[in-house]
Design an enzyme around this catalytic site. Structure first.
Site, PDB file in Angstrom:
ATOM      1  CG  PHE A  14      -3.118   4.336  -4.804  1.00 58.71           C
ATOM      2  CD1 PHE A  14      -3.890   4.828  -3.762  1.00 58.71           C
ATOM      3  CD2 PHE A  14      -3.667   3.387  -5.642  1.00 58.71           C
ATOM      4  CE1 PHE A  14      -5.177   4.370  -3.557  1.00 58.71           C
ATOM      5  CE2 PHE A  14      -4.953   2.919  -5.449  1.00 58.71           C
ATOM      6  CZ  PHE A  14      -5.705   3.414  -4.406  1.00 58.71           C
ATOM      7  CD  GLU A  15       2.806   3.830  -7.249  1.00 62.26           C
ATOM      8  OE1 GLU A  15       3.886   4.288  -6.840  1.00 62.26           O
ATOM      9  OE2 GLU A  15       2.378   2.716  -6.893  1.00 62.26           O
ATOM     10  N   GLY A  16       1.556   9.132  -7.082  1.00 67.34           N
ATOM     11  CA  GLY A  16       2.096  10.486  -7.132  1.00 67.34           C
ATOM     12  C   GLY A  16       3.121  10.593  -8.246  1.00 67.34           C
ATOM     13  NE  ARG A 146      -1.449   0.984  -4.510  1.00 67.23           N
ATOM     14  CZ  ARG A 146      -0.500   1.351  -5.355  1.00 67.23           C
ATOM     15  NH1 ARG A 146       0.493   2.120  -4.946  1.00 67.23           N
ATOM     16  NH2 ARG A 146      -0.517   0.940  -6.597  1.00 67.23           N
TER      17      ARG A 146
END
Length: 157
Positions: A14-16, A146
């Site tokens: 999700f964060e990259g 998410r």
């Protein structure tokens, strides 16, 4: 409990990864995998130098483990590894909200946590995940995705 490799992968999916400092959607200086501070406690600034992927992973794991420790202290029922990973992912994104008030600013005062502590297999937990899909009062598609993924992972045996 501790995050396992699937938990780390869930959060990073999700964060990259950003190796240079940037302002996140909440206008907070951020670097790496959504981190706002370094292991030494120093806050990220936009003037910071770029970091390597290896250091980004080191920062991420350090911070994720702090969230895992907080989530462990909040959970009062027996949960599975997938349930724990999903709750840490949720807290990593919205905060743990470990304070003395009853205002739901993160996992700590949330109805989500109350349901988990009452019955970690309650189907209503899926609905509670989905309630946390807004930024500045507006629904954010990425947060909706998410929360769906966290909820699906939570209910995966």
């Amino acid at each position: 409990m501790k995050l396992d490799e699937n938990g780390y992968k869930l959060i990073t999916s999700f964060e990259g990864l950003e190796l240079e400092p940037y302002l996140c959607s909440a206008n907070v200086p951020t670097i790496g995998y959504g981190n706002t501070f370094y292991p030494n406690g120093k806050k990220v600034t936009l003037k910071d130098k770029p970091i390597t992927k290896a250091y980004a992973i080191e920062i991420f794991r350090f911070v994720a483990d702090l969230f895992a420790k907080d989530v462990t202290s909040l959970i009062k029922s027996k949960v599975t590894q997938n349930q724990f990973n999903s709750l840490v992912s949720f807290a990593y994104n919205v905060g743990t909200d470990i304070d003395v008030d009853d205002i739901p600013e993160g996992l700590g005062d949330s109805t989500l946590l109350k349901l988990v502590n009452k019955n970690p297999n309650d189907n209503a937990i899926a609905i509670e995940f989905l309630k946390w899909n807004k930024a500045k009062g507006k629904v954010v598609n990425g947060l909706t995705k998410r929360r769906i993924k966290e909820s699906q992972n939570y209910f995966t045996p």
